[in-house]
Design an enzyme around this catalytic site. Structure first.
Site, PDB file in Angstrom:
ATOM      1  N   GLY A  33       0.812  -1.210   0.000  1.00 37.67           N
ATOM      2  CA  GLY A  33       0.000   0.000   0.000  1.00 37.67           C
ATOM      3  C   GLY A  33       0.844   1.257   0.000  1.00 37.67           C
ATOM      4  O   GLY A  33       2.073   1.209  -0.073  1.00 37.67           O
ATOM      5  N   SER A  35       1.383   3.349   2.418  1.00 37.61           N
ATOM      6  CA  SER A  35       2.139   3.573   3.648  1.00 37.61           C
ATOM      7  C   SER A  35       2.959   2.368   4.078  1.00 37.61           C
ATOM      8  O   SER A  35       4.019   2.514   4.681  1.00 37.61           O
ATOM      9  CB  SER A  35       1.194   3.952   4.801  1.00 37.61           C
ATOM     10  OG  SER A  35       0.490   5.129   4.516  1.00 37.61           O
ATOM     11  N   THR A  36       2.465   1.176   3.766  1.00 44.52           N
ATOM     12  CA  THR A  36       3.068  -0.042   4.301  1.00 44.52           C
ATOM     13  C   THR A  36       2.978  -1.191   3.308  1.00 44.52           C
ATOM     14  O   THR A  36       1.993  -1.321   2.585  1.00 44.52           O
ATOM     15  CB  THR A  36       2.336  -0.477   5.593  1.00 44.52           C
ATOM     16  OG1 THR A  36       2.194   0.639   6.466  1.00 44.52           O
ATOM     17  CG2 THR A  36       3.104  -1.579   6.317  1.00 44.52           C
ATOM     18  N   SER A 135      -6.631  -3.407  -6.389  1.00 45.82           N
ATOM     19  CA  SER A 135      -6.567  -4.840  -6.087  1.00 45.82           C
ATOM     20  C   SER A 135      -6.719  -5.106  -4.595  1.00 45.82           C
ATOM     21  O   SER A 135      -7.207  -6.170  -4.193  1.00 45.82           O
ATOM     22  CB  SER A 135      -5.251  -5.438  -6.600  1.00 45.82           C
ATOM     23  OG  SER A 135      -4.129  -4.747  -6.076  1.00 45.82           O
ATOM     24  N   ASP A 136      -6.327  -4.141  -3.748  1.00 44.07           N
ATOM     25  CA  ASP A 136      -6.508  -4.314  -2.302  1.00 44.07           C
ATOM     26  C   ASP A 136      -7.987  -4.295  -1.929  1.00 44.07           C
ATOM     27  O   ASP A 136      -8.448  -5.089  -1.103  1.00 44.07           O
ATOM     28  CB  ASP A 136      -5.735  -3.241  -1.524  1.00 44.07           C
ATOM     29  CG  ASP A 136      -6.101  -1.812  -1.931  1.00 44.07           C
ATOM     30  OD1 ASP A 136      -6.656  -1.615  -3.044  1.00 44.07           O
ATOM     31  OD2 ASP A 136      -5.833  -0.883  -1.150  1.00 44.07           O
TER      32      ASP A 136
END
Length: 281
Positions: A33, A35-36, A135-136
């Site tokens: 993502g 941020s991570t 996709s997330d």
């Protein structure tokens, strides 16, 4: 020749000496993502998810850096690299895609399955915009619908706060996106001269007594009302009741909202990546 008591029978000696136990097969989900990057291992044999590895993506990552972090991750948990027999990758950060692909090829000796718009044809859920939806989010929807098998909304507390709505037939009927809690707090801190950076915790009172308390009260009580209001508005407009699932790193901070949710699962995205990869393998 008779064996001594307690000794290994001669005919079986080579079996005990040379036969090594097969490593437990595991699936690696990678959720990259803004941020991570989250690495999550799923044991196929025990049907359990192991503790995740979270890597900050706000700084540029190299293949070598990721290999070192993965090396420590596997060493600390006493896992064997050869136990990873499949990898699924979801990324919403284009620059990270080649880095993660190469890292997996170097470290595990295999390429991950990259989830994209063409991956959704075999899923129990579907969307009219397969190449636009992240996709997330599609992983979230897939995992939640597999649990409920009816109309549902997934609330993801990530860099962005997202609401993904699916009808009874598994069709994605809408996505709502607003800045996430951490994004809102960091924006206040970075764009104002005197406002401090604050802890991510819900204050006891909605009435701020100090600067820090005021920011916390405004953000956390404000987002509480936002989540409740968004869910109510979606339900009212569609004249439908929904099962509600929550996920994302900050879902734990908003645990006072748990009475709004039928499911809270921090591994929901990782589970969806596993399901999408398996259905396309």
């Amino acid at each position: 020749m008779r064996n001594k008591p307690g000794s290994i029978p001669t005919g079986l000696a080579c079996l005990f000496i040379f036969e090594k136990p097969m490593p437990q097969p595991m699936f690696l989900s990678i959720d990259a993502g803004n941020s991570t990057v989250v690495f999550g291992l799923y044991s196929e044999e025990t049907a359990t998810w192991h503790p995740t590895l979270r890597v900050d993506t706000r700084k540029k990552l190299s293949v070598l850096q990721l290999e070192k972090l993965l090396g420590h991750y596997f060493l600390e948990n006493d896992w064997k690299l050869e136990s990873v027999d499949a990898i699924g990758l979801s990324t919403v950060v284009p620059d990270l895609e080649p880095v993660l692909m190469q890292c997996c090829k170097n470290f595990f000796g295999r390429k991950p399955y990259l989830i994209n718009g063409y991956s959704y044809d075999k899923l129990p859920v579907h969307t009219g915009n397969p190449h636009e939806i992240g996709s997330d989010l599609m992983a979230n929807i897939t995992a939640a619908y597999s649990v409920f098998r009816e109309a549902c909304i997934v609330v993801d507390f990530g860099t962005a706060l997202t609401f993904s709505t699916v009808d009874d037939a598994g069709k994605v009927i809408g996505i709502n996106i607003v800045p996430g809690i951490k994004t809102a707090i960091n924006s206040l801190f970075s764009r104002t001269a005197k406002l401090p950076k604050v802890q991510f915790e819900m204050p006891a009172s909605i009435l701020g007594k100090t600067t820090v308390h005021s920011i916390q009260a405004g953000i956390f009580y404000g987002y509480t009302a936002l989540v409740k209001g968004m869910l109510a508005s979606i339900s009212a407009e569609t004249n439908c009741s929904y099962k509600i699932a929550a996920t994302g790193g900050l879902s734990a901070v908003m645990d006072h909202l748990n009475d709004q949710f039928d499911l809270v699962d921090i591994h929901l995205t990782l589970k969806g990546i596993h399901q999408i990869t398996s259905l396309n393998s």
